[in-house]
Scaffold this motif. Structure first.
Motif, mmCIF file in Angstrom:
data_model
loop_
_atom_site.group_PDB
_atom_site.id
_atom_site.type_symbol
_atom_site.label_atom_id
_atom_site.label_comp_id
_atom_site.label_asym_id
_atom_site.label_seq_id
_atom_site.Cartn_x
_atom_site.Cartn_y
_atom_site.Cartn_z
ATOM 1 N N LYS A 204 10.196 -4.563 9.598
ATOM 2 C CA LYS A 204 10.572 -4.119 8.255
ATOM 3 C C LYS A 204 9.426 -3.440 7.515
ATOM 4 N N GLU A 205 8.217 -3.839 7.868
ATOM 5 C CA GLU A 205 7.060 -3.340 7.130
ATOM 6 C C GLU A 205 6.943 -1.815 7.173
ATOM 7 N N VAL A 206 7.517 -1.199 8.210
ATOM 8 C CA VAL A 206 7.469 0.264 8.285
ATOM 9 C C VAL A 206 8.216 0.862 7.094
ATOM 10 N N CYS A 207 9.413 0.348 6.825
ATOM 11 C CA CYS A 207 10.177 0.817 5.667
ATOM 12 C C CYS A 207 9.518 0.360 4.368
ATOM 13 N N GLY A 208 8.860 -0.793 4.457
ATOM 14 C CA GLY A 208 8.210 -1.340 3.271
ATOM 15 C C GLY A 208 7.067 -0.497 2.754
ATOM 16 N N GLN A 209 6.536 0.404 3.586
ATOM 17 C CA GLN A 209 5.465 1.286 3.120
ATOM 18 C C GLN A 209 5.897 2.088 1.896
ATOM 19 N N CYS A 210 7.179 2.391 1.829
ATOM 20 C CA CYS A 210 7.700 3.152 0.693
ATOM 21 C C CYS A 210 8.632 2.317 -0.186
ATOM 22 N N HIS A 211 9.385 1.400 0.434
ATOM 23 C CA HIS A 211 10.475 0.742 -0.280
ATOM 24 C C HIS A 211 10.181 -0.686 -0.736
ATOM 25 N N ASP A 212 9.039 -1.236 -0.365
ATOM 26 C CA ASP A 212 8.701 -2.570 -0.858
ATOM 27 C C ASP A 212 8.358 -2.484 -2.345
ATOM 28 N N LYS A 213 8.669 -3.532 -3.077
ATOM 29 C CA LYS A 213 8.433 -3.511 -4.526
ATOM 30 C C LYS A 213 6.955 -3.369 -4.867
ATOM 31 N N ALA A 214 6.094 -3.682 -3.911
ATOM 32 C CA ALA A 214 4.656 -3.566 -4.166
ATOM 33 C C ALA A 214 4.071 -2.274 -3.592
ATOM 34 N N ALA A 215 4.919 -1.413 -3.016
ATOM 35 C CA ALA A 215 4.427 -0.186 -2.382
ATOM 36 C C ALA A 215 3.934 0.812 -3.425
ATOM 37 N N GLU A 216 2.924 1.561 -3.055
ATOM 38 C CA GLU A 216 2.369 2.578 -3.949
ATOM 39 C C GLU A 216 3.032 3.924 -3.662
ATOM 40 N N SER A 217 4.308 4.000 -3.902
ATOM 41 C CA SER A 217 5.067 5.229 -3.667
ATOM 42 C C SER A 217 5.695 5.689 -4.975
ATOM 43 N N ASP A 218 6.341 6.843 -4.953
ATOM 44 C CA ASP A 218 6.930 7.397 -6.174
ATOM 45 C C ASP A 218 7.911 6.420 -6.811
ATOM 46 N N LYS A 219 7.960 6.423 -8.120
ATOM 47 C CA LYS A 219 8.756 5.447 -8.859
ATOM 48 C C LYS A 219 10.252 5.567 -8.589
#
Length: 248
Positions: A204-219
């Protein structure tokens, strides 16, 4: 003693059935060949009919006996399982004439797309092109050697082979992601894709790079707690990665 008398409608029905049975027996004797059933549910005389047909195909073995150099090249290429006569047509006359009758040599541009033109029903990874966009006006054999159709240069885009996935991804929310964001692509894959497979996400961590609540991705990217969301299921058990739906 009084005999039972059948109703007239039953008598008429029995007569009709009798006529149908008689007609069926007569028709069967007329139309079913005499040799039908000799070798089972089959017309035995069909064997002789097939024997009388002219042989048009020589078979790949006949080609290799003279063209051993081409066989050597082809046996190591992507076309190793493609019979010679798939492209060159029936060649029995060529073999029988000792080479005086030349087989067909397909040079026209519309021949190779019979197999390599884009078709979503073909398996993923099978080389496909959109003919109108791929080197318009040029014959395929001007760049590709038919007996060893390795591309003249390594494809720069995954879409060269994965056209269906590429087309789907380009209209999805993942259109801007490079394939290597999720896949690990060994250098050897580009030159020999079938022997060097692409790595696929396993956690799951692969998707979590963008979609985890703690990910540093666009809001605006949908967020979840990647550790608890979906329970024991992996992300792609519910979401198709190349066209993920967004739940609002």
């Amino acid at each position: 003693m009084k005999f039972f008398k059948l109703p007239q409608q039953l008598v008429s029905l029995f007569i009709l059935f009798f006529i149908i049975i008689v007609v069926f027996i007569i028709a069967r004797r007329i139309f079913v060949p005499a040799t039908f059933g000799v070798y089972g549910h089959y017309r035995a005389s069909a064997i002789d009919t097939v024997k009388e047909q002219k042989i048009n195909y020589a078979g790949a073995k006949a080609c290799y006996e003279c063209h051993d150099d081409i066989f050597e090249t082809k046996s190591k290429s992507y076309h190793k399982d493609v019979s010679c006569e798939v492209c060159h047509g029936p060649s029995a006359k060529h073999v029988e004439s000792g080479g005086d009758f030349a087989p067909e040599i397909p040079r026209q541009r519309d021949f190779c797309p019979v197999c390599h033109g884009y078709n979503p029903s073909r398996p993923t990874g099978f080389p496909q092109v959109i003919v109108a966009q791929h080197n318009p006006g040029k014959a395929c054999i001007s760049c590709h050697k038919p007996h060893d159709p390795t591309p003249p240069h390594t494809p720069e885009s995954c879409s060269a082979c994965h056209r269906e996935i590429f087309s789907r991804k380009m209209v999805s929310h993942h259109y801007s992601l490079a394939c290597t964001t999720c896949h690990t692509v060994p250098d050897e894959h580009l030159a020999n894709p079938r022997l060097n497979q692409v790595g696929k996400p396993a956690a799951k961590e692969v998707c979590g790079q963008c979609h985890d609540k703690a990910a540093e991705s666009d809001k605006e990217i949908p967020r979840v707690d990647i550790q608890t969301h979906g329970g024991r299921y992996l992300c792609w058990d519910c979401h198709y990665p190349h066209d993920p739906e967004v739940k609002t």
